[in-house]
Scaffold this motif. Sequence first.
Motif, PDB file in Angstrom:
ATOM      1  N   HIS A 190       3.120   5.911  -5.943  1.00 14.96           N
ATOM      2  CA  HIS A 190       3.415   5.887  -7.367  1.00 14.96           C
ATOM      3  C   HIS A 190       2.220   5.737  -8.297  1.00 14.96           C
ATOM      4  CE1 HIS A 190       7.580   5.778  -6.302  1.00 14.96           C
ATOM      5  NE2 HIS A 190       7.366   4.738  -5.524  1.00 14.96           N
ATOM      6  N   ILE A 191       1.137   5.142  -7.845  1.00 10.57           N
ATOM      7  CA  ILE A 191       0.114   4.757  -8.794  1.00 10.57           C
ATOM      8  C   ILE A 191      -1.292   5.151  -8.383  1.00 10.57           C
ATOM      9  CG2 ILE A 191      -0.914   2.818 -10.023  1.00 10.57           C
ATOM     10  CD1 ILE A 191       1.678   1.272  -9.478  1.00 10.57           C
ATOM     11  N   TYR A 192      -1.765   4.664  -7.277  1.00 11.22           N
ATOM     12  CA  TYR A 192      -3.190   4.620  -6.989  1.00 11.22           C
ATOM     13  C   TYR A 192      -3.722   5.805  -6.201  1.00 11.22           C
ATOM     14  CZ  TYR A 192      -2.663  -0.174  -8.439  1.00 11.22           C
ATOM     15  OH  TYR A 192      -2.374  -1.292  -9.156  1.00 11.22           O
ATOM     16  N   ARG A 193      -4.901   6.276  -6.587  1.00 14.51           N
ATOM     17  CA  ARG A 193      -5.654   7.251  -5.813  1.00 14.51           C
ATOM     18  C   ARG A 193      -7.029   6.703  -5.457  1.00 14.51           C
ATOM     19  NH1 ARG A 193      -5.972  12.772  -8.787  1.00 14.51           N
ATOM     20  NH2 ARG A 193      -6.576  11.397 -10.465  1.00 14.51           N
ATOM     21  N   TYR A 194      -7.474   5.685  -6.165  1.00 12.49           N
ATOM     22  CA  TYR A 194      -8.810   5.122  -5.973  1.00 12.49           C
ATOM     23  C   TYR A 194      -8.698   3.644  -5.620  1.00 12.49           C
ATOM     24  CZ  TYR A 194      -9.937   9.382  -8.416  1.00 12.49           C
ATOM     25  OH  TYR A 194     -10.023  10.689  -8.777  1.00 12.49           O
ATOM     26  N   ILE A 235      -6.345   2.253   7.399  1.00 13.73           N
ATOM     27  CA  ILE A 235      -5.526   2.729   6.283  1.00 13.73           C
ATOM     28  C   ILE A 235      -5.955   4.106   5.782  1.00 13.73           C
ATOM     29  CG2 ILE A 235      -4.857   0.429   5.552  1.00 13.73           C
ATOM     30  CD1 ILE A 235      -6.865   0.553   3.334  1.00 13.73           C
ATOM     31  N   THR A 236      -7.200   4.500   6.034  1.00 16.12           N
ATOM     32  CA  THR A 236      -7.671   5.799   5.546  1.00 16.12           C
ATOM     33  C   THR A 236      -6.904   6.939   6.189  1.00 16.12           C
ATOM     34  OG1 THR A 236      -9.864   4.904   5.136  1.00 16.12           O
ATOM     35  CG2 THR A 236      -9.700   7.274   5.313  1.00 16.12           C
ATOM     36  N   ALA A 237      -6.597   6.835   7.448  1.00 13.96           N
ATOM     37  CA  ALA A 237      -5.869   7.895   8.139  1.00 13.96           C
ATOM     38  C   ALA A 237      -4.476   8.091   7.550  1.00 13.96           C
ATOM     39  CB  ALA A 237      -5.776   7.578   9.625  1.00 13.96           C
ATOM     40  N   GLN A 238      -3.817   7.014   7.202  1.00 11.02           N
ATOM     41  CA  GLN A 238      -2.449   7.097   6.691  1.00 11.02           C
ATOM     42  C   GLN A 238      -2.391   7.258   5.179  1.00 11.02           C
ATOM     43  OE1 GLN A 238       0.028   3.890   7.990  1.00 11.02           O
ATOM     44  NE2 GLN A 238       1.869   4.777   7.117  1.00 11.02           N
ATOM     45  N   PHE A 239      -3.366   6.703   4.477  1.00 13.06           N
ATOM     46  CA  PHE A 239      -3.374   6.743   3.022  1.00 13.06           C
ATOM     47  C   PHE A 239      -4.716   7.300   2.558  1.00 13.06           C
ATOM     48  CE2 PHE A 239      -0.728   3.188   4.385  1.00 13.06           C
ATOM     49  CZ  PHE A 239       0.488   3.572   3.845  1.00 13.06           C
ATOM     50  N   PRO A 240      -4.834   8.623   2.464  1.00 12.95           N
ATOM     51  CA  PRO A 240      -6.121   9.233   2.125  1.00 12.95           C
ATOM     52  C   PRO A 240      -6.471   9.078   0.645  1.00 12.95           C
ATOM     53  CG  PRO A 240      -4.455  10.918   2.371  1.00 12.95           C
ATOM     54  CD  PRO A 240      -3.800   9.612   2.705  1.00 12.95           C
ATOM     55  N   LEU A 241      -6.891   7.883   0.295  1.00 14.18           N
ATOM     56  CA  LEU A 241      -7.343   7.591  -1.059  1.00 14.18           C
ATOM     57  C   LEU A 241      -8.864   7.664  -1.085  1.00 14.18           C
ATOM     58  CD1 LEU A 241      -5.125   4.435  -1.640  1.00 14.18           C
ATOM     59  CD2 LEU A 241      -4.607   6.775  -2.311  1.00 14.18           C
ATOM     60  N   LEU A 274       0.806  -1.216   0.000  1.00 13.55           N
ATOM     61  CA  LEU A 274       0.000   0.000   0.000  1.00 13.55           C
ATOM     62  C   LEU A 274       0.847   1.277   0.000  1.00 13.55           C
ATOM     63  CD1 LEU A 274      -2.847   1.109  -0.108  1.00 13.55           C
ATOM     64  CD2 LEU A 274      -2.925   0.978   2.381  1.00 13.55           C
ATOM     65  N   PRO A 275       1.881   1.393   0.827  1.00 16.24           N
ATOM     66  CA  PRO A 275       2.698   2.612   0.757  1.00 16.24           C
ATOM     67  C   PRO A 275       3.354   2.811  -0.607  1.00 16.24           C
ATOM     68  CG  PRO A 275       3.146   1.438   2.794  1.00 16.24           C
ATOM     69  CD  PRO A 275       2.282   0.534   1.949  1.00 16.24           C
ATOM     70  N   ARG A 276       3.842   1.736  -1.211  1.00  9.84           N
ATOM     71  CA  ARG A 276       4.464   1.864  -2.532  1.00  9.84           C
ATOM     72  C   ARG A 276       3.438   2.227  -3.592  1.00  9.84           C
ATOM     73  NH1 ARG A 276       6.254  -2.833  -4.408  1.00  9.84           N
ATOM     74  NH2 ARG A 276       5.325  -4.076  -2.763  1.00  9.84           N
TER      75      ARG A 276
END
Length: 86
Positions: free
Chosen positions: A33-37, A59-65, A27-29
């Motif tokens: 580099h790639i994903y927003r959705y 994961i929403t808190a750390q990766f706001p996708l 997920l961090p990688r």
Amino acid sequence: MWRLPQKAISFSRIFNYNAAWFLFDWLPRATRHIYRYRAILQPQDVFGRLITHSVVVQITAQFPLVYQYFNQEQLATEWLLAQPAR
């Protein structure tokens, strides 16, 4: 798309290993580099849904996708393909 196992009983060492790999490696990688959705296919059973929700909250808190839940893979795929490119 990310799909959790269908049965809550599946959440053992295998789930813990897969969840850790997903959360701390992939997920961090991917986010950098790639994903927003992210389309999430919901498990059928209530325990699977609860665990899915718990993971997404973490994961929403750390990766706001942009996260969207689906019950059918075809609908999830169509939604992902309709999103704007980076």
